[in-house]
Design an enzyme around this catalytic site. Structure first.
Site, short mmCIF file in Angstrom:
data_model
loop_
_atom_site.label_atom_id
_atom_site.label_comp_id
_atom_site.label_asym_id
_atom_site.label_seq_id
_atom_site.Cartn_x
_atom_site.Cartn_y
_atom_site.Cartn_z
N ARG A 165 0.86 -1.18 0.00
CA ARG A 165 0.00 0.00 0.00
C ARG A 165 0.90 1.23 0.00
O ARG A 165 2.03 1.20 0.49
CB ARG A 165 -0.90 0.02 1.24
N LYS A 189 -1.75 -2.44 8.06
CA LYS A 189 -2.87 -1.95 8.87
C LYS A 189 -2.80 -2.55 10.27
O LYS A 189 -2.47 -3.73 10.44
CB LYS A 189 -4.19 -2.33 8.21
N HIS A 260 -2.98 1.92 -5.75
CA HIS A 260 -3.53 0.64 -5.27
C HIS A 260 -3.72 -0.35 -6.42
O HIS A 260 -3.74 -1.56 -6.20
CB HIS A 260 -4.85 0.87 -4.54
N ARG A 263 -0.97 -2.67 -6.56
CA ARG A 263 -1.12 -3.77 -5.60
C ARG A 263 -1.99 -4.87 -6.20
O ARG A 263 -1.68 -6.06 -6.08
CB ARG A 263 -1.74 -3.21 -4.31
N HIS A 286 -3.34 -9.69 4.09
CA HIS A 286 -4.78 -9.84 4.29
C HIS A 286 -5.07 -10.68 5.53
O HIS A 286 -4.46 -11.73 5.73
CB HIS A 286 -5.43 -10.52 3.08
N TYR A 295 -8.67 -12.31 -6.36
CA TYR A 295 -7.64 -12.30 -7.40
C TYR A 295 -7.62 -13.60 -8.20
O TYR A 295 -7.14 -13.61 -9.32
CB TYR A 295 -6.27 -12.02 -6.78
#
Length: 314
Positions: A165, A189, A260, A263, A286, A295
């Site tokens: 990110r 995150k 993004h 990514r 994730h 994906y």
């Protein structure tokens, strides 16, 4: 919360400040995320004031009216859902703080969104993007303009090589880049750390930036951050996004491509190259495998397009 504290929450500005402060302390939200929450809640509270609603006593019907007005104003469904998510978080916090006795947002549902696959750059688009700032710098002294291009190239290579990110690129520290092991430690995150391998082309770009360009930008100063601005400070996300937009223009690529999307492209490309889903999940950071599974659908769709374009009977 005491009676005086609850009364203080009647001030919209104080309420927003305390809410965002709790998000920073408990969730460790980025500045970008906090700005989004602040903007959403400020707009909602301003609407309450215009309509004569007390935000501490409004019910679910009043909240539905606000969402309906957003829809009538032709806000995108994704935007309405994001605003609703902010309002839900806000009222959950008010409930915990004891400012309200029940949560009026808990029963609300946002508009349904059709499944939309993430945007992925084509190989030729990625090549053009990564070719803009390519600098054939020697080992001697370089000027500020060359230093900036070497830095920008290293940022773009890093984003694509790691699926990072843009906030993670901005927060990357010197001590988290391990050239000897060909890997970086990315802080994502919630301050969760993950190890991501880095390929040789990216490592070379990052190493040339650190050796040749970074000292020029620092001008004798020091910084714990790997990517620095022309003033020798941490390069913030806004500056990186501005650089990205400028690079898109120079490459002649659509202006709506985002960092993004690199990514998304990373995840799709490594899956198409044979990586297993669990490994991609770990590299992206994730929390849930279901988030990564989109994906796989994207990769299948790319195969279908290639099949339709190449098969003589398609």
């Amino acid at each position: 919360m005491g009676e005086n504290d609850a009364g203080a929450l009647h001030s919209a500005e104080t309420c927003i400040d305390r809410f965002c402060g709790s998000l920073r302390a408990e969730r460790n939200c980025s500045d970008h995320t906090l700005r989004a929450y602040r903007g959403d809640i400020a707009a909602f509270l301003a609407w309450c004031e215009r309509g004569g609603y007390d935000f501490l006593s409004i019910d679910h019907r009043g909240l539905r009216l606000y969402l309906a007005e957003l829809a009538q104003a032709r806000y995108a469904r994704s935007t309405v859902n994001r605003i609703l998510s902010s309002i839900r978080a806000f009222y959950r916090w008010l409930l915990v703080e004891g400012a309200i006795q029940s949560d009026p947002a808990s029963v609300l549902q946002g508009p349904r969104q059709g499944a939309r696959l993430p945007r992925v750059l084509k190989p030729q688009e990625m090549a053009r993007l990564l070719g803009v700032n390519a600098v054939d710098a020697g080992e001697g002294d370089i000027g500020k303009a060359e230093a900036v291009r070497l830095r920008d190239q290293a940022i773009l290579e890093f984003l694509y090589a790691c699926g990072a990110r843009i906030s993670e690129a901005s927060e990357l520290r010197n001590d988290l880049v391990d050239f000897s092991q060909c890997q970086v430690k990315v802080v994502g995150k919630g301050r969760k750390e993950r190890i991501v391998p880095v390929h040789a082309l990216c490592l070379d770009s990052m190493m040339r930036y650190r050796r040749l360009a970074r000292p020029v930008l620092l001008r004798g100063a020091e910084s714990e951050f790997f990517f620095v601005s022309t003033r020798g400070n941490q390069m913030k996300t806004d500056a990186m996004r501005k650089m990205f937009k400028q690079t898109l223009a120079q490459a002649g690529l659509p202006a709506d491509i985002t960092p993004h999307d690199m990514r998304h492209t990373f995840a799709t490309d490594v899956l198409a190259g044979g990586a297993d889903l669990r490994s991609v999940q770990e590299m992206l950071g994730h929390a849930s495998l279901s988030t990564t599974q989109i994906y796989t659908h994207l990769t299948v769709e790319r195969l279908r397009r290639a099949h339709r374009a190449a098969h003589p009977r398609s």
